[in-house]
Design a protein around this motif. Structure first.
Motif, PDB file in Angstrom:
ATOM      1  N   UNK A 296       0.831  -1.201   0.000  1.00 13.27           N
ATOM      2  CA  UNK A 296       0.000   0.000   0.000  1.00 13.27           C
ATOM      3  C   UNK A 296       0.866   1.252   0.000  1.00 13.27           C
ATOM      4  N   UNK A 297       1.911   1.254   0.827  1.00 13.27           N
ATOM      5  CA  UNK A 297       2.802   2.409   0.880  1.00 13.27           C
ATOM      6  C   UNK A 297       3.475   2.650  -0.468  1.00 13.27           C
ATOM      7  N   UNK A 298       3.889   1.570  -1.123  1.00 11.35           N
ATOM      8  CA  UNK A 298       4.533   1.717  -2.430  1.00 11.35           C
ATOM      9  C   UNK A 298       3.547   2.224  -3.481  1.00 11.35           C
ATOM     10  N   UNK A 299       2.302   1.748  -3.426  1.00 16.63           N
ATOM     11  CA  UNK A 299       1.281   2.232  -4.355  1.00 16.63           C
ATOM     12  C   UNK A 299       1.017   3.719  -4.151  1.00 16.63           C
ATOM     13  N   UNK A 300       0.897   4.136  -2.904  1.00 16.04           N
ATOM     14  CA  UNK A 300       0.669   5.545  -2.614  1.00 16.04           C
ATOM     15  C   UNK A 300       1.836   6.382  -3.133  1.00 16.04           C
ATOM     16  N   UNK A 301       3.055   5.934  -2.845  1.00 11.57           N
ATOM     17  CA  UNK A 301       4.238   6.690  -3.267  1.00 11.57           C
ATOM     18  C   UNK A 301       4.363   6.753  -4.788  1.00 11.57           C
ATOM     19  N   UNK A 302       3.863   5.733  -5.481  1.00  7.00           N
ATOM     20  CA  UNK A 302       3.982   5.688  -6.939  1.00  7.00           C
ATOM     21  C   UNK A 302       3.048   6.655  -7.649  1.00  7.00           C
ATOM     22  N   UNK A 303       2.013   7.118  -6.946  1.00  5.25           N
ATOM     23  CA  UNK A 303       1.017   7.971  -7.577  1.00  5.25           C
ATOM     24  C   UNK A 303      -0.044   7.202  -8.343  1.00  5.25           C
ATOM     25  N   UNK A 304      -0.036   5.870  -8.244  1.00  2.00           N
ATOM     26  CA  UNK A 304      -1.009   5.049  -8.985  1.00  2.00           C
ATOM     27  C   UNK A 304      -2.425   5.172  -8.423  1.00  2.00           C
ATOM     28  N   UNK A 305      -2.552   5.641  -7.188  1.00  2.00           N
ATOM     29  CA  UNK A 305      -3.856   5.796  -6.544  1.00  2.00           C
ATOM     30  C   UNK A 305      -4.186   7.276  -6.428  1.00  2.00           C
ATOM     31  N   UNK A 306      -5.365   7.665  -6.893  1.00  2.42           N
ATOM     32  CA  UNK A 306      -5.834   9.042  -6.729  1.00  2.42           C
ATOM     33  C   UNK A 306      -6.229   9.263  -5.276  1.00  2.42           C
ATOM     34  N   UNK A 307      -5.575  10.223  -4.642  1.00  2.03           N
ATOM     35  CA  UNK A 307      -5.823  10.491  -3.226  1.00  2.03           C
ATOM     36  C   UNK A 307      -6.405  11.882  -3.004  1.00  2.03           C
ATOM     37  N   UNK A 308      -5.856  12.881  -3.680  1.00  2.00           N
ATOM     38  CA  UNK A 308      -6.260  14.259  -3.395  1.00  2.00           C
ATOM     39  C   UNK A 308      -7.767  14.467  -3.525  1.00  2.00           C
ATOM     40  N   UNK A 309      -8.400  13.794  -4.491  1.00  2.00           N
ATOM     41  CA  UNK A 309      -9.833  13.973  -4.692  1.00  2.00           C
ATOM     42  C   UNK A 309     -10.662  13.307  -3.589  1.00  2.00           C
ATOM     43  N   UNK A 310     -10.006  12.476  -2.760  1.00  2.00           N
ATOM     44  CA  UNK A 310     -10.709  11.801  -1.675  1.00  2.00           C
ATOM     45  C   UNK A 310     -10.666  12.595  -0.368  1.00  2.00           C
ATOM     46  N   UNK A 311      -9.873  13.654  -0.331  1.00  2.00           N
ATOM     47  CA  UNK A 311      -9.719  14.447   0.893  1.00  2.00           C
ATOM     48  C   UNK A 311     -10.810  15.510   0.942  1.00  2.00           C
ATOM     49  N   UNK A 312     -11.692  15.394   1.926  1.00  2.47           N
ATOM     50  CA  UNK A 312     -12.804  16.340   2.055  1.00  2.47           C
ATOM     51  C   UNK A 312     -12.398  17.590   2.822  1.00  2.47           C
ATOM     52  N   UNK A 313     -11.661  17.420   3.903  1.00  8.63           N
ATOM     53  CA  UNK A 313     -11.196  18.571   4.677  1.00  8.63           C
ATOM     54  C   UNK A 313     -10.110  18.145   5.642  1.00  8.63           C
ATOM     55  N   UNK A 314      -9.396  19.139   6.138  1.00  6.98           N
ATOM     56  CA  UNK A 314      -8.316  18.933   7.102  1.00  6.98           C
ATOM     57  C   UNK A 314      -8.658  19.728   8.354  1.00  6.98           C
ATOM     58  N   UNK A 315      -8.569  19.092   9.507  1.00  2.00           N
ATOM     59  CA  UNK A 315      -8.993  19.733  10.746  1.00  2.00           C
ATOM     60  C   UNK A 315      -7.887  19.625  11.794  1.00  2.00           C
ATOM     61  N   UNK A 316      -8.047  20.378  12.873  1.00  2.00           N
ATOM     62  CA  UNK A 316      -7.093  20.357  13.981  1.00  2.00           C
ATOM     63  C   UNK A 316      -7.465  19.279  14.994  1.00  2.00           C
ATOM     64  N   UNK A 317      -6.549  19.009  15.912  1.00  2.00           N
ATOM     65  CA  UNK A 317      -6.852  18.086  17.010  1.00  2.00           C
ATOM     66  C   UNK A 317      -8.040  18.587  17.832  1.00  2.00           C
TER      67      UNK A 317
END
Length: 342
Positions: A296-317
């Motif tokens: 999974x880590x290698x797939x993420x690092x390769x860019x083969x998986x679209x991730x940015x479009x899955x991020x809805x928001x970023x929040x604080x602790x």
């Protein structure tokens, strides 16, 4: 340091706690990002086994800031993603290679303090280095992707296969991408939310259906459906009884059903064993991520998986307890907790 603490069932707060100290085989990791998972909500409501009080968060990545005397193969300043599922290596399941079924499994963020904090302790055998050039929020997707990889492995998807994915959350949307990478030429996503259907088709689904618009069985597997007679593989990623029941009826005779979604512990689903027998369906459960985190880590690092479009928001602790306590917002896919964020 700050940490999001599950103090008891239904009680979650941000607290100031002592910064942890690594043991001989541990890494002290400054958390850069940690994803909120549906399991965190199950833990809050007592629907998944846990051992509070503890710090939640099992989808994390961060920077190594200190190491125990027995650590080898890592350097200070490296970025790692943590596999939270710690097996004992000694029980019968571990010795048989079924580490995800370990009798003594202890998961970071579930049975010991996790990644919704400024720092987390990670045993060196659970840490996997990822590039410093990688966007750190991408590293927080390694754990859910590893779970999806295990489910896709179990499904034995072949080139040219037809696949239905039930559920348009992050697990469903990652699974859509993995099914295409595995060679499926037909990948259909079923979910009520239009925004998630549109996103699925952007990132690899060949079609999508709205189960609230009519009979999803007819729409997909009926005589005039997208795949008359049913599909080779159904991957249930929603974790609700309705989609578990649908999954058996969407598979063709001789097909495979894999349950990835997490239903609340104790919830029952009505099925027809005669149908499973008569149509010789393979019905499998897929639990966590045995030996898939590195991939999974290698797939993420390769860019083969679209991730940015899955991020809805970023929040604080500080925002995390309210977000975990509430149902996921409409259209929301993945919320990331960023320690240090104002």
């Amino acid at each position: 340091m700050k940490a999001v603490r599950l103090e008891s069932i239904g009680e979650i707060f941000v607290r100031e706690v002592e910064k942890p100290v690594p043991g001989p085989d541990d890494l002290l990791v400054r958390v850069e990002a940690c994803g909120i998972c549906g399991t965190d909500r199950h833990l809050l409501h007592g629907e998944f086994p846990s051992k509070p009080p503890l710090t939640l968060g099992h989808e994390f990545c961060g920077i190594v800031e200190a190491m125990g005397s027995g650590v080898t193969g890592f350097s200070l300043g490296a970025r790692i993603t943590g596999d939270p599922n710690i097996s004992c290596g000694r029980c019968p399941q571990c010795l048989a290679g079924r580490v995800n079924l370990c009798h003594n499994l202890k998961a970071i963020g579930i049975a010991r303090d996790g990644g919704f904090a400024d720092y987390v302790i990670v045993p060196q055998k659970q840490a996997f280095e990822i590039p410093l050039t990688l966007d750190p929020v991408h590293g927080a997707f390694c754990e859910p992707l590893a779970c999806c990889l295990h489910g896709v492995d179990m499904a034995s998807i072949k080139a040219g296969s037809s696949v239905v994915v039930l559920g348009g959350g992050v697990i469903g949307l990652l699974t859509v991408q993995l099914a295409r990478l595995a060679g499926a030429t037909t990948v259909i996503l079923s979910t009520r939310q239009q925004s998630r259907r549109a996103l699925a088709e952007e990132i690899g689904a060949t079609a999508s259906v709205d189960p609230s618009a009519g009979d999803v069985i007819e729409a997909i597997a009926g005589p005039n459906g997208l795949v008359p007679g049913g599909v080779d593989v159904v991957l249930e990623c929603a974790g609700v009884s309705e989609t578990v029941q649908q999954s058996l009826r969407l598979a063709k005779s001789g097909g495979t059903v894999v349950i990835l979604g997490v239903l609340p512990q104790g919830q029952k689903v009505e099925i027809e064993p005669f149908d499973i027998l008569f149509r010789e369906l393979r019905v499998l459960g897929s639990f966590i991520n045995p030996f898939t985190h590195r991939r999974a880590a290698d797939l993420v690092a390769s860019g083969a998986i679209e991730i940015d479009k899955l991020i809805s928001r970023r929040i604080s602790l500080d925002e995390a307890p309210d977000v975990i306590s509430a149902p996921a917002a409409a259209g929301e896919v993945k919320v990331l907790v960023i320690p240090g964020k104002a």
